[in-house]
Enzyme design. Structure first.
Site, PDB file in Angstrom:
ATOM      1  N   LYS A  80      -0.538  -3.373  -8.865  1.00 15.07           N
ATOM      2  CA  LYS A  80       0.062  -3.437  -7.832  1.00 15.07           C
ATOM      3  C   LYS A  80       1.156  -4.503  -7.217  1.00 15.07           C
ATOM      4  CE  LYS A  80      -0.310  -1.876  -2.773  1.00 15.07           C
ATOM      5  NZ  LYS A  80      -1.638  -1.679  -1.951  1.00 15.07           N
ATOM      6  N   SER A 156      -1.236   2.416   0.332  1.00 10.80           N
ATOM      7  CA  SER A 156      -0.142   1.918  -0.130  1.00 10.80           C
ATOM      8  C   SER A 156       0.105   1.585  -1.636  1.00 10.80           C
ATOM      9  CB  SER A 156      -0.068   0.515   0.316  1.00 10.80           C
ATOM     10  OG  SER A 156      -1.102  -0.192   0.235  1.00 10.80           O
ATOM     11  N   SER A 180      -5.869   2.393   1.071  1.00  8.30           N
ATOM     12  CA  SER A 180      -4.707   2.509   0.378  1.00  8.30           C
ATOM     13  C   SER A 180      -4.917   2.684  -1.234  1.00  8.30           C
ATOM     14  CB  SER A 180      -4.011   1.012   0.439  1.00  8.30           C
ATOM     15  OG  SER A 180      -3.483   0.844   1.499  1.00  8.30           O
TER      16      SER A 180
END
Length: 498
Positions: A80, A156, A180
């Site tokens: 990420k 996220s 997330s």
């Protein structure tokens, strides 16, 4: 190549060990999947094909010599875009960060991936500073769901979930400050674990403080357990890092759940579920009874801690902006700005009050787990909704926390929690089952998720090629995208060195 891209990390590693598969072939398959599929979902902000193939060739030489670096050598992996990665920008979905600055340090999980010989493909999308439960940003556009690109994958860590779900590498590492990794796992039919806080070290420290965890994202529980082996490990840069585990999380993974005392709470006492989600999660709880667990439907006796969570969350968000100048608020996601202005300027007394709520929640759930080894809940109360929105159409609240009531409480308590697929709605959208354990019970959580996964076939189902899909009737299109966020915008660096 498509078949190779569909293999799990453990299947790839077995092939490398036997000499039947090559890390170079596996990396080419992952890169081809990115080339063919990422245009529909926008999972990557940057891909470094040249570096990935060089790393894969080095891995292949090690396997041929019988000298792999570690248990993940040669596995195509993404991270990420909030983790610092040597040589690549870490932009965190914001226009406030200068990509041209020096990037010469790895976050702990990235360092562990390099040490094991994993092949780093690139970096995945995140909303600005990973602040919300969907994945879009003004800098990188919106991300789509592998099962229907007109819908959100959640967030996220939505880019990581979309990448894993579409065979663009079997592993990714995400962060989870309020759900997330679990939110996008539920929306995409993949697996993600939020470990006990500190098990996966973080550096630099998250602006969201001790709410934030890092965790593995994969297509199977066993792959997630192996990735957890790789990314754990004490790191002196994280003052709250736990000691390095002394044995693999694969050990005992298939021991089943017979005799475990499991609580099933479909709402935690304060949520409401879409009927399809309720039906699927109840069926999953019943399956645990079939597997030999003692399952009781009972709520843990807690109240929704969302107000305290908001104080802690948006205070962190406000703090992160301080280093970007007095006009930073005018240049960020309007939803983030609204949250900071409404909820992020609490007094010190209010912050301490929120911390007291957090402590009391931890005490209550600690006592609850004296009677129950595990807790089952839905991961989310609803299936995926339109891409480019923070909440579903017509939703009564603008806050992402209003549709994620079962995830953020366990960030406040720092407990391990995994999301595993538990079926599909009538519209063909995945649902997730959340398995929660007391702090440090990560092995039990993974073992239970693995037992359930082996008893059903939900995790074996794969989405069709996303470019062959079309928005379902009645689903809003890109017209619902917030101003400044181009739905489906291509990654600026795709196919080039970040």
């Amino acid at each position: 190549m498509a078949e190779l891209a569909g293999l799990t990390a453990l299947e790839l590693l077995d092939g490398y060990r036997r000499g039947a598969l090559s890390p170079v072939e596996a990396t080419r398959a992952a890169l081809q999947a990115i080339e063919e599929r990422d245009g529909a979902v926008n999972a990557f902000v940057a891909v470094d094909a040249e570096q990935a193939l060089e790393a894969a060739a080095a891995s292949e030489r090690r396997w041929r010599a019988g000298e792999p670096l570690g248990p993940g050598d040669g596995v195509p992996t993404s991270v990420k875009d909030v983790f610092h990665t040597r040589g690549w920008p870490t932009l965190r979905g914001t226009r406030l960060i200068d990509a041209e600055r020096r990037w010469d340090e790895d976050a702990p999980c990235v360092a562990r991936l390099r040490e094991t010989g994993a092949v780093l493909l690139g970096k995945t999308t995140t909303p600005e500073f990973a602040w919300k439960g969907v994945t879009d940003s003004a800098r990188h556009g919106s991300t789509g769901n592998p099962w229907d690109p007109s819908l959100t994958p959640g967030g996220s860590s939505g880019g990581s979930a979309a990448a894993v779900g579409l065979g663009m590498g079997p592993w990714s590492v995400g962060t989870d400050g309020g759900g997330s990794v679990r939110i996008p796992a539920a929306f995409t039919g993949t697996v993600a674990l939020k470990p006990t806080y500190g098990l996966v070290p973080l550096y630099p420290a998250s602006p969201f403080g001790t709410l934030a965890h890092a965790g593995p994202m994969a297509r199977t529980v066993a792959d997630a357990a192996l990735l957890l082996d790789v990314v754990t490990g004490f790191d002196s840069r994280d003052w709250s890092a736990l000691p390095t585990p002394t044995r693999s999380f694969l050990d005992g993974l298939d021991d089943g759940v017979s005799g475990l005392r499991i609580a099933f709470s479909p709402t935690l006492g304060f949520g409401r579920n879409d009927p399809a989600i309720e039906r699927l999660v109840r069926a999953a709880a019943e399956r645990f009874r079939d597997l030999g667990a003692v399952v009781e439907e009972v709520d843990p006796g807690i109240e929704d801690p969302v107000e305290a969570f908001h104080v802690l969350w948006f205070a962190g968000a406000a703090k992160v902006l301080e280093g970007y100048g007095p006009d930073a608020r005018e240049r960020i996601d309007p939803g983030l700005r609204r949250g900071i202005e409404e909820l992020g300027e609490a007094s010190a007394a209010a912050f301490l009050d929120a911390t007291a709520v957090r402590v009391a929640l931890g005490v209550a759930l600690g006592r609850f787990h004296e009677a129950y080894d595990l807790l089952l809940t839905p991961t989310l109360p609803i299936p995926a909704f339109a891409r480019g929105r923070d909440t579903p159409v017509g939703w009564p609240s603008p806050h992402w926390t209003s549709w994620t009531p079962y995830t953020y409480p366990f960030n406040m308590t720092q407990q391990p929690a995994v999301s595993v697929p538990c079926g599909f709605t009538e519209d063909g959208l995945p649902a997730g089952l959340q398995v929660v354990g007391p702090r440090h019970a990560d092995r039990t959580v993974l073992r239970a998720a693995r037992a359930y996964e082996r008893a059903v076939d939900w995790g074996t189902r794969r989405p069709a090629r996303p470019e062959a899909q079309h928005p379902r009737p009645g689903v809003p299109d890109a017209g619902s995208t917030p101003a400044g966020v181009p739905a489906g915008a291509p990654s600026a660096s795709r196919g080039r060195t970040p």
